[in-house]
Design a protein around this motif. Sequence first.
Motif, PDB file in Angstrom:
ATOM      1  N   THR A 177       0.775  -1.094  -0.029  1.00  0.00           N
ATOM      2  CA  THR A 177      -0.031  -0.035  -0.100  1.00  0.00           C
ATOM      3  C   THR A 177       0.869   1.453  -0.053  1.00  0.00           C
ATOM      4  O   THR A 177       0.360   2.223  -0.136  1.00  0.00           O
ATOM      5  N   ALA A 178       1.976   0.928   0.015  1.00  0.00           N
ATOM      6  CA  ALA A 178       3.165   2.221  -0.053  1.00  0.00           C
ATOM      7  C   ALA A 178       4.526   1.392  -0.098  1.00  0.00           C
ATOM      8  O   ALA A 178       4.852   0.683   0.687  1.00  0.00           O
ATOM      9  N   VAL A 179       5.468   2.170  -0.792  1.00  0.00           N
ATOM     10  CA  VAL A 179       6.779   2.029  -0.871  1.00  0.00           C
ATOM     11  C   VAL A 179       7.700   3.450  -0.917  1.00  0.00           C
ATOM     12  O   VAL A 179       7.640   3.864  -1.759  1.00  0.00           O
ATOM     13  N   TYR A 180       7.960   3.576   0.228  1.00  0.00           N
ATOM     14  CA  TYR A 180       8.555   4.903   0.507  1.00  0.00           C
ATOM     15  C   TYR A 180      10.150   4.902   0.257  1.00  0.00           C
ATOM     16  O   TYR A 180      10.906   3.775   0.662  1.00  0.00           O
ATOM     17  N   GLY A 181      10.525   5.861  -0.277  1.00  0.00           N
ATOM     18  CA  GLY A 181      12.240   6.021  -0.293  1.00  0.00           C
ATOM     19  C   GLY A 181      12.718   7.546  -0.593  1.00  0.00           C
ATOM     20  O   GLY A 181      12.026   8.381  -0.212  1.00  0.00           O
ATOM     21  N   SER A 182      13.823   7.467  -0.988  1.00  0.00           N
ATOM     22  CA  SER A 182      14.173   8.885  -1.220  1.00  0.00           C
ATOM     23  C   SER A 182      14.082  10.148   0.077  1.00  0.00           C
ATOM     24  O   SER A 182      13.663  11.054  -0.134  1.00  0.00           O
ATOM     25  N   GLY A 183      14.577   9.556   0.956  1.00  0.00           N
ATOM     26  CA  GLY A 183      14.653  10.393   2.013  1.00  0.00           C
ATOM     27  C   GLY A 183      13.513  10.287   2.989  1.00  0.00           C
ATOM     28  O   GLY A 183      13.709  11.038   4.269  1.00  0.00           O
ATOM     29  N   LYS A 184      12.587   9.822   2.792  1.00  0.00           N
ATOM     30  CA  LYS A 184      11.247   9.691   3.568  1.00  0.00           C
ATOM     31  C   LYS A 184      11.384   9.046   5.003  1.00  0.00           C
ATOM     32  O   LYS A 184      11.944   8.003   4.991  1.00  0.00           O
ATOM     33  N   PHE A 185      10.898   9.813   5.867  1.00  0.00           N
ATOM     34  CA  PHE A 185      11.207   9.207   7.335  1.00  0.00           C
ATOM     35  C   PHE A 185      12.358   9.141   7.839  1.00  0.00           C
ATOM     36  O   PHE A 185      12.387   8.057   8.662  1.00  0.00           O
ATOM     37  N   GLY A 186      13.518   9.679   7.449  1.00  0.00           N
ATOM     38  CA  GLY A 186      14.838   9.420   7.731  1.00  0.00           C
ATOM     39  C   GLY A 186      15.537   8.635   6.779  1.00  0.00           C
ATOM     40  O   GLY A 186      16.623   8.375   7.166  1.00  0.00           O
ATOM     41  N   ALA A 187      15.088   7.743   5.832  1.00  0.00           N
ATOM     42  CA  ALA A 187      15.785   6.996   5.044  1.00  0.00           C
ATOM     43  C   ALA A 187      16.824   7.834   4.195  1.00  0.00           C
ATOM     44  O   ALA A 187      16.798   9.051   4.144  1.00  0.00           O
ATOM     45  N   ALA A 188      17.847   7.037   3.639  1.00  0.00           N
ATOM     46  CA  ALA A 188      18.782   7.814   2.887  1.00  0.00           C
ATOM     47  C   ALA A 188      18.196   8.740   1.761  1.00  0.00           C
ATOM     48  O   ALA A 188      17.109   8.130   1.043  1.00  0.00           O
ATOM     49  N   ASP A 189      18.622   9.948   1.545  1.00  0.00           N
ATOM     50  CA  ASP A 189      18.374  10.824   0.272  1.00  0.00           C
ATOM     51  C   ASP A 189      18.874  10.060  -0.993  1.00  0.00           C
ATOM     52  O   ASP A 189      19.851   9.377  -1.038  1.00  0.00           O
ATOM     53  N   ARG A 190      18.114  10.278  -2.276  1.00  0.00           N
ATOM     54  CA  ARG A 190      18.539   9.846  -3.126  1.00  0.00           C
ATOM     55  C   ARG A 190      19.829  10.222  -3.832  1.00  0.00           C
ATOM     56  O   ARG A 190      20.666   9.447  -4.265  1.00  0.00           O
ATOM     57  N   ASP A 191      20.208  11.347  -3.438  1.00  0.00           N
ATOM     58  CA  ASP A 191      21.551  11.747  -3.927  1.00  0.00           C
ATOM     59  C   ASP A 191      22.798  11.002  -3.151  1.00  0.00           C
ATOM     60  O   ASP A 191      23.635  10.896  -3.675  1.00  0.00           O
ATOM     61  N   GLU A 192      22.494  10.541  -2.083  1.00  0.00           N
ATOM     62  CA  GLU A 192      23.500   9.654  -1.403  1.00  0.00           C
ATOM     63  C   GLU A 192      23.935   8.278  -2.000  1.00  0.00           C
ATOM     64  O   GLU A 192      24.851   7.728  -1.848  1.00  0.00           O
ATOM     65  N   ILE A 193      22.967   7.658  -2.965  1.00  0.00           N
ATOM     66  CA  ILE A 193      23.115   6.679  -3.563  1.00  0.00           C
ATOM     67  C   ILE A 193      22.928   6.563  -5.196  1.00  0.00           C
ATOM     68  O   ILE A 193      23.027   5.627  -5.884  1.00  0.00           O
TER      69      ILE A 193
END
Length: 554
Positions: A177-193
């Motif tokens: 029902t959701a797949v969060y990435g790219s910095g949401k909720f403290g996860a790694a920002d896209r720029d880092e990877i």
Amino acid sequence: MTIARRVDPQLAIAPRDPDVVMRLSRMGSAHPMRLSFLRVLLRRLQAEGWRFDRPVWDIDDRGVGRAVYRARGPVRTYCLVAFAHDLPDEMRSDRVIATSWDATFALVDGEPSGADIDRLAANVPLQEAGRLTARELSLSRANHSVRLFSHVVDRLAEGRQPDVAEIEAVGYLMRTTAVYGSGKFGAADRDEIADRPELKAPFQAEMLSVWLTRAFTVDIAEHMARVKGGARAVPLDRDLRRRLGVGNSTGLGMAPFLVRHPRLLNSWMTVRETALARVRALSAADPAALEGFHRALAEATGNARLWHSEHPAQVAKLTRLRADLSALAAHVRTGWEHGAMQPWDALWRWGDAYLSEEGQECLLSLLLEPQGALIDDLADALDADESSGFAIDGSLPVAVFRERLACDYAWVDRFDFTDPAQVARFWYVSEEKLEPRLGNRHDEAGQDREQPLGIARAIADLSAALASGDQGETLAAFLLRQPGHRHTVRRVQMLHGLPYAEIRDNVLDQGMLPIDILRCKLAFFGATRFDPRSDLWVRISLFQDQPFPDEVTK
């Protein structure tokens, strides 16, 4: 990257006109293809010899516990940490406001320690209410497809395989029902990877997470079958397993992405249209490509039979698609001279004349499918630099800027924003879940919180303001007087020379269907069985008919 570099320059064919490609009705007819993100991921995993295992499986007889799925590549390792929960039926909901799920997941950069898993166990099941660290790349959750999950568990527990018709009717054991990435909720920002080759293409971390989740959905079903059936239980047949994907329910939260990331949208469309142009420009059809095309056509025909929806717009599209595929098959058998010069172009031009938009976009996917050697390198251009050109060139004369505006945005003249119907919608962000929503401008409050997604109207407003001003002044002087147009001026400058960056339609119109935007993005993901549940949200399947981790390992 030029279209003609792999073909005779004299036979080169230009990509399709953006005024054709970037209309919502056609974007809402997009099909997954060889260059979709999940296919790009699977080819890389196969080519680089990634290894997969499940080092942790601590799930009890109630189906509650934790598991870890490990993906080891040439340089780096990623692990999906999965948490299985005992969710009462009355608490199961696909809505974004849900607070409990059957399973929750996080994709970890590297291998998590026991302490890491304990930390994740305290946060991942909470989803938005929890917090991640920069070691986590994605956060997701999923619910059982109750009918099919129960059917599969019961059959396997009895020592029998599930009913093929039941599997084909649903197509997945669990849906996210959701797949969060790219910095949401403290996860790694896209720029880092983003500089990692395996994650350079868009949404590769999220696709890896969903793919490993698919393995978990089968493992948990087989585990519960063993709990229930003991020694009688059998594993799921490998062919039936292949028919299962991961379902997904998604709504308006995804729709604004393509408007907010125009450079990225241009990259995706340019890659696809360049691939089509390369194939059409081929001077001959080799036997292997012909065989691959016929195989893809047969698979598409079978998929169209199994693809169902109750949404009126999608029902009509499916009816047209099935008729188009039948007409295409007949033409290929009797009317297509595949031995003539530029046979793929001839087939495309026939489709352009006789097939609906739905059929044409499916034909595009079919033409690309057997041409890996010709087009797979284009996947390297799916990403985009979204930061360059942010500074406004204020020295540009207004007269010069107006010429650029008239050239790049001539399509805006189609719309009349004095017509109430053409400004009936407004986009805003809900206070409760911070998710995009659509309001009715004439009936609902909240326009003071409108998001700047009506690009066509913004361009029209800017054009009118420029026409009434001093044509000899600079953009800087104009913006000093009318700073409200700064956002639009920046967008025009940043997107100059990017033909596929804008949706060339009015997303404020009362007849606009958000599901058209959703389908375009989901097709680039690689989603199949697009099934709108309303004008605002859809269900789809990811990785259906694709290999599992143990099938990718060499």
